[in-house]
Design an enzyme around this catalytic site. Structure first.
Site, mmCIF file in Angstrom:
data_model
loop_
_atom_site.group_PDB
_atom_site.id
_atom_site.type_symbol
_atom_site.label_atom_id
_atom_site.label_comp_id
_atom_site.label_asym_id
_atom_site.label_seq_id
_atom_site.Cartn_x
_atom_site.Cartn_y
_atom_site.Cartn_z
ATOM 1 N N TYR A 38 0.840 -1.194 0.000
ATOM 2 C CA TYR A 38 0.000 0.000 0.000
ATOM 3 C C TYR A 38 0.877 1.247 0.000
ATOM 4 C CZ TYR A 38 -3.726 3.236 1.290
ATOM 5 O OH TYR A 38 -4.623 4.280 1.298
ATOM 6 N N HIS A 97 1.305 4.092 -3.123
ATOM 7 C CA HIS A 97 1.030 5.511 -2.912
ATOM 8 C C HIS A 97 2.278 6.376 -3.061
ATOM 9 C CE1 HIS A 97 -2.941 4.232 -1.682
ATOM 10 N NE2 HIS A 97 -3.302 5.504 -1.739
ATOM 11 N N TYR A 144 -3.774 16.123 1.635
ATOM 12 C CA TYR A 144 -4.366 14.776 1.737
ATOM 13 C C TYR A 144 -3.368 13.861 2.430
ATOM 14 C CZ TYR A 144 -7.055 10.748 -0.157
ATOM 15 O OH TYR A 144 -7.824 9.618 -0.326
ATOM 16 N N TRP A 171 -7.609 3.472 -10.777
ATOM 17 C CA TRP A 171 -6.881 3.402 -9.494
ATOM 18 C C TRP A 171 -7.576 2.428 -8.539
ATOM 19 C CZ3 TRP A 171 -2.278 4.566 -7.615
ATOM 20 C CH2 TRP A 171 -2.102 4.576 -6.228
ATOM 21 N N TRP A 172 -8.897 2.508 -8.477
ATOM 22 C CA TRP A 172 -9.631 1.589 -7.614
ATOM 23 C C TRP A 172 -9.364 0.134 -7.999
ATOM 24 C CZ3 TRP A 172 -15.162 4.134 -7.631
ATOM 25 C CH2 TRP A 172 -15.164 5.256 -6.811
#
Length: 104
Positions: free
Chosen positions: A18, A22, A41, A76-77
């Site tokens: 993860y 990112h 963010y 992306w999902w």
């Protein structure tokens, strides 16, 4: 500008993946978020529960969680679906959180 917080769920054993994904956030996704007013963010990981806590500032009409119709977001999902708990459309399961305190 409003601030939003929400939580998501990371599948066990995928913490490093993860973070890696990112760290290499797609430029087109970064641009899409910025162009639509998403800034500041951050995503935090609770290692005891594998809950991800996200916070962001939004100056536009949509937060990052409202852009699901965009093909970049859909891509992306799909890319993240193997390491997160997701809905049938691959969107991450998210729970909005109510802000109870803020100090500037």
């Amino acid at each position: 500008m409003k601030r939003e917080g929400f939580k998501m769920y990371l599948k066990p054993g995928f913490e490093a993946e993860y973070e890696k994904r990112h760290a290499a956030l797609w430029p087109e996704l970064r641009a899409l978020l910025s162009e639509n007013g998403v800034s500041d963010y951050s995503i935090y990981w609770d290692r005891e529960t594998n809950i991800l806590f996200a916070s962001q500032k939004v100056s536009g009409e949509e937060s990052s969680q409202d852009m699901g119709a965009n093909p970049i977001v859909q891509k992306w999902w799909a890319y993240m679906a193997d390491i997160m708990v997701v809905n049938p459309d691959n969107s991450p399961v998210t729970i909005p959180l109510q802000e109870l305190f803020y100090m500037e």
